[in-house]
Design a protein around this motif. Sequence first.
Motif, PDB file in Angstrom:
ATOM      1  N   GLN A  82      76.159   4.956  39.047  1.00 25.51           N
ATOM      2  CA  GLN A  82      76.181   5.292  40.468  1.00 25.51           C
ATOM      3  C   GLN A  82      77.519   5.895  40.890  1.00 25.51           C
ATOM      4  N   LEU A  83      78.602   5.404  40.335  1.00 29.10           N
ATOM      5  CA  LEU A  83      79.915   5.799  40.834  1.00 29.10           C
ATOM      6  C   LEU A  83      80.624   6.845  39.991  1.00 29.10           C
ATOM      7  N   ALA A  84      80.187   7.066  38.770  1.00 28.85           N
ATOM      8  CA  ALA A  84      80.936   7.983  37.906  1.00 28.85           C
ATOM      9  C   ALA A  84      80.096   9.029  37.205  1.00 28.85           C
ATOM     10  N   MET A  85      78.864   8.694  36.814  1.00 28.67           N
ATOM     11  CA  MET A  85      78.128   9.585  35.931  1.00 28.67           C
ATOM     12  C   MET A  85      77.671  10.878  36.606  1.00 28.67           C
ATOM     13  N   GLY A  86      77.514  10.894  37.900  1.00 29.41           N
ATOM     14  CA  GLY A  86      77.152  12.139  38.576  1.00 29.41           C
ATOM     15  C   GLY A  86      78.214  13.197  38.364  1.00 29.41           C
ATOM     16  N   GLU A 134      80.259  17.904  35.207  1.00 28.92           N
ATOM     17  CA  GLU A 134      81.363  18.549  34.496  1.00 28.92           C
ATOM     18  C   GLU A 134      81.020  18.771  33.025  1.00 28.92           C
ATOM     19  N   PHE A 135      80.295  17.811  32.442  1.00 30.96           N
ATOM     20  CA  PHE A 135      79.912  17.936  31.036  1.00 30.96           C
ATOM     21  C   PHE A 135      78.953  19.109  30.842  1.00 30.96           C
ATOM     22  N   CYS A 136      77.962  19.233  31.706  1.00 32.58           N
ATOM     23  CA  CYS A 136      77.002  20.326  31.580  1.00 32.58           C
ATOM     24  C   CYS A 136      77.646  21.676  31.872  1.00 32.58           C
ATOM     25  N   ALA A 137      78.653  21.687  32.731  1.00 32.09           N
ATOM     26  CA  ALA A 137      79.378  22.942  32.966  1.00 32.09           C
ATOM     27  C   ALA A 137      80.150  23.356  31.717  1.00 32.09           C
ATOM     28  N   ALA A 138      80.680  22.351  30.997  1.00 35.20           N
ATOM     29  CA  ALA A 138      81.436  22.642  29.778  1.00 35.20           C
ATOM     30  C   ALA A 138      80.518  22.999  28.616  1.00 35.20           C
ATOM     31  N   TYR A 139      79.285  22.477  28.632  1.00 36.25           N
ATOM     32  CA  TYR A 139      78.328  22.713  27.544  1.00 36.25           C
ATOM     33  C   TYR A 139      77.004  23.189  28.151  1.00 36.25           C
ATOM     34  N   PRO A 140      76.923  24.466  28.486  1.00 39.53           N
ATOM     35  CA  PRO A 140      75.750  24.974  29.217  1.00 39.53           C
ATOM     36  C   PRO A 140      74.450  24.943  28.433  1.00 39.53           C
ATOM     37  N   GLU A 141      74.487  24.744  27.111  1.00 40.67           N
ATOM     38  CA  GLU A 141      73.254  24.697  26.331  1.00 40.67           C
ATOM     39  C   GLU A 141      72.714  23.280  26.177  1.00 40.67           C
ATOM     40  N   ILE A 142      73.333  22.314  26.893  1.00 42.22           N
ATOM     41  CA  ILE A 142      72.870  20.928  26.882  1.00 42.22           C
ATOM     42  C   ILE A 142      72.262  20.598  28.233  1.00 42.22           C
ATOM     43  N   THR A 143      71.113  19.932  28.208  1.00 41.55           N
ATOM     44  CA  THR A 143      70.564  19.328  29.417  1.00 41.55           C
ATOM     45  C   THR A 143      70.768  17.815  29.306  1.00 41.55           C
ATOM     46  N   ALA A 147      92.661   5.271  29.521  1.00 37.66           N
ATOM     47  CA  ALA A 147      91.703   4.157  29.434  1.00 37.66           C
ATOM     48  C   ALA A 147      91.660   3.335  30.732  1.00 37.66           C
ATOM     49  N   SER A 148      92.136   3.913  31.833  1.00 40.32           N
ATOM     50  CA  SER A 148      92.104   3.216  33.115  1.00 40.32           C
ATOM     51  C   SER A 148      90.857   3.641  33.868  1.00 40.32           C
ATOM     52  N   LEU A 149      90.058   2.678  34.290  1.00 44.86           N
ATOM     53  CA  LEU A 149      88.795   2.961  34.948  1.00 44.86           C
ATOM     54  C   LEU A 149      89.002   2.962  36.458  1.00 44.86           C
ATOM     55  N   VAL A 150      88.929   4.135  37.039  1.00 46.45           N
ATOM     56  CA  VAL A 150      89.088   4.272  38.485  1.00 46.45           C
ATOM     57  C   VAL A 150      87.768   4.773  39.039  1.00 46.45           C
ATOM     58  N   LEU A 151      87.079   3.930  39.799  1.00 48.72           N
ATOM     59  CA  LEU A 151      85.816   4.323  40.430  1.00 48.72           C
ATOM     60  C   LEU A 151      86.007   4.332  41.929  1.00 48.72           C
ATOM     61  N   THR A 152      85.249   5.187  42.595  1.00 48.81           N
ATOM     62  CA  THR A 152      85.332   5.265  44.050  1.00 48.81           C
ATOM     63  C   THR A 152      83.975   4.947  44.642  1.00 48.81           C
ATOM     64  N   GLY A 153      83.891   4.978  45.927  1.00 53.42           N
ATOM     65  CA  GLY A 153      82.596   4.737  46.564  1.00 53.42           C
ATOM     66  C   GLY A 153      82.609   3.495  47.409  1.00 53.42           C
TER      67      GLY A 153
END
Length: 291
Positions: A103-107, A112-121, A285-291
């Motif tokens: 909910q807080l990070a994967m969106g 960003e990951f798909c922008a870096a790797y356009p042939e991956i869904t 390795a520091s986990l910073v989440l927002t929301g």
Amino acid sequence: MDINALVDFALVATNGGLGKASRASGRSKATLSRRIADLEDQLGVRLIERSARGLKLTEAGELLMARTEGPMNEVAEAMTAAREGLSIPRGHLRVASPVLFAQLAMGRIGAEFCAAYPEITLEVVAEDRVVDLVEEQYDVAIRVNPSPDSGLVGRCFAKDRMVVVAAPSIPAPPPGAVRQVPAIVFSTFQPTHWNLDEGRLVLEPVPRLRFSSFLTIRDAAIAGGGAALIPQSIAWNPLARGELVQWGMVSGVDASLWVLHTSRRLAAPKVRAFVEFICCHYPDASLVLTG
């Protein structure tokens, strides 16, 4: 052992018969049948029972299929990657993630990951249960403090600490004997003590509110519902805004986030790319989440 015979056995087993396997592969039924017979001769056991109804795997055949299906898929992916230059991650990537992290990070990470790797869904499924990567067809799982599993490999990419917080209107108890405090707790809470800052303060939480979400617990704490034990990553912003006060850090309950996958030797390029990407996303390795 003839690897081609093993490939043809897997082809026939997967398709459920010589005819379907022949149509799927373009190889003749006679060739497929001969290859399976050769494999049975090499192993000294029957792998497939033939009858008027069709083909059925024997116990030995089912065991061979179960043990070789994963490695054969890895070999196929490796050969495909080699033909395509090995360095181009592509295809559909399915990821299991804890609900809070999703909910807080994967969106943001996913975009960003798909922008870096356009042939991956990318498909991210958010749930807190431990999924079976093979049976449920996941490529990657993100887990918190995972139990050792000889079938999985991966890397720890971030760590979090657990803190006790409360609204400024609730006075923090002084150090000394064990102090009872009204508390907001997780639905699965069992009676325990919160040992803060290595024994400086020991609290006995008395549940007043129970929720199944850390975000809901945090928001109830901001509203003055009681003291709460939550990940530091989601407490930082309310602490900075003065909506919460930190009473202390709980010892011995750190949370480590791991990105895991099944392949030890031949991870697909898309899997290697995701593992490297998410590890680079948290360089310290520091986990910073927002929301």
